[in-house]
Scaffold this active site. Structure first.
Site, PDB file in Angstrom:
ATOM      1  N   SER A 119       0.821  -1.213   0.000  1.00 44.20           N
ATOM      2  CA  SER A 119       0.000   0.000   0.000  1.00 44.20           C
ATOM      3  C   SER A 119       0.851   1.258   0.000  1.00 44.20           C
ATOM      4  O   SER A 119       0.321   2.357  -0.049  1.00 44.20           O
ATOM      5  CB  SER A 119      -0.925  -0.007   1.224  1.00 44.20           C
ATOM      6  N   HIS A 140      -2.323  -3.033  -6.180  1.00 50.15           N
ATOM      7  CA  HIS A 140      -2.851  -2.715  -4.847  1.00 50.15           C
ATOM      8  C   HIS A 140      -4.377  -2.803  -4.784  1.00 50.15           C
ATOM      9  O   HIS A 140      -5.077  -1.958  -5.322  1.00 50.15           O
ATOM     10  CB  HIS A 140      -2.368  -1.315  -4.422  1.00 50.15           C
ATOM     11  N   GLU A 152      -5.388  -0.248  -7.596  1.00 49.60           N
ATOM     12  CA  GLU A 152      -4.346   0.691  -8.038  1.00 49.60           C
ATOM     13  C   GLU A 152      -3.263  -0.097  -8.777  1.00 49.60           C
ATOM     14  O   GLU A 152      -2.730  -1.075  -8.242  1.00 49.60           O
ATOM     15  CB  GLU A 152      -3.713   1.402  -6.836  1.00 49.60           C
ATOM     16  N   ASN A 190      -3.869   6.014  -0.458  1.00 51.14           N
ATOM     17  CA  ASN A 190      -3.306   6.220   0.880  1.00 51.14           C
ATOM     18  C   ASN A 190      -2.580   7.558   1.032  1.00 51.14           C
ATOM     19  O   ASN A 190      -2.447   8.063   2.145  1.00 51.14           O
ATOM     20  CB  ASN A 190      -2.387   5.059   1.250  1.00 51.14           C
TER      21      ASN A 190
END
Length: 291
Positions: A119, A140, A152, A190
């Site tokens: 992440s 991800h 992702e 994130n």
């Protein structure tokens, strides 16, 4: 390259979810972990989640049974050698991920694509430690994997176009949506989400609001489905702290400094739902704020 067989390293929360969606989409899946208990637990979780989808009429019982038949488990990392795509979903520590890839490399087919479900860790750096940086990408998934629609896709500096387009097709086959991100700390989701959670912890730390008032404010005032502290507990406070440290170290900006209270909770082993205590105490019938 056509992907038919997928190897997944790590049978935890992310790994079992990834195995679930790949098997349901028609891929053969081999799941590896260092613990037989973790593998058994993963299969039980996948079965339970597939049963839930059957009960909600999202899938048929036949489709569930076919998906489960496509999943095999192994304690031997080498057994992933003949897969077309490897997804590393181990703990969020770079040394652990590097060690996994190092052990795996001698057993891989030359055309096998390597990916990490990290992440936040640099894809370029992880790829550089392998023999195939051009066939390495960040892959991800969001948690919980069977429910969340986004994946992702992160290209390292050496990732070639063929690898990127192959994985783009895989995401499409899974019935999910790909967001392409450049390889900078924490990527897109994130990079935006974790500083918000960290700021919520600062708001608690500074006494601006209680756990309850902070979460209710964001749920009712910003229409978020979960409050930021509740979400942090769901993700895992250790994961939140690790990502904030990656942002702070990688971008050298004080705005990413992890809140000391977040650090303190992690030091206490209060990591959220998985340890029964975080910003909420989950040991009773209903979660109770711990501050």
């Amino acid at each position: 390259m056509e992907i038919k067989k997928v190897g997944i390293v790590g049978a935890g929360q992310m790994g079992n979810g990834i195995a679930h969606v790949f098997a349901l989409a028609g891929y053969d899946v081999v799941v590896n972990d260092i613990s037989q208990e973790a593998l058994d637990k993963a299969v039980a979780t996948i079965t339970r989640n597939l049963d839930r989808q059957v009960s909600r009429e999202k899938i048929t019982a036949e489709k569930r049974d076919t998906a489960l038949a496509r999943i095999t488990t192994t304690l031997q990392l080498e057994d992933l050698g003949q897969t077309d795509l490897v997804i590393e979903a181990a703990t969020e520590r770079e040394d652990v991920k590097n060690a996994i890839f190092e052990r795996l490399l001698p057993h891989l087919k030359p055309e096998t694509i390597l990916t990490s479900n990290t992440s936040s860790i640099s894809i370029t750096r992880l790829a550089s430690r392998t023999d195939r940086p051009e066939k390495f990408m960040g892959f991800h998934f969001m948690n919980p994997v069977p429910v969340m629609q986004l994946v992702e896709l992160i290209r390292g500096i050496a990732t070639d176009e063929a690898t990127y387009h192959t994985l783009l097709k895989v995401v499409e086959n899974l019935g999910k949506t790909a967001a392409s991100a450049e390889d900078f700390p924490a990527f897109i989701v994130n990079r935006i989400l974790m500083p918000m959670i960290n700021e919520a912890v600062y708001t608690l730390y500074e006494g601006v609001g209680s756990v309850k008032s902070i979460d209710e404010s964001m749920k009712l005032g910003a229409n978020h489905p979960m409050g930021p502290l509740e979400l942090a507990d769901f993700i895992g406070l250790d994961t939140c702290l690790a990502i904030m440290n990656v942002l702070h170290d990688g971008l050298a900006d004080t705005k990413y400094r992890p809140c000391p209270l977040l650090t303190k909770y992690v030091e206490a082993g209060w990591l959220g739902r998985k340890t029964q205590r975080g910003f909420y105490d989950y040991r009773g019938e209903t979660p109770v704020p711990t501050r």
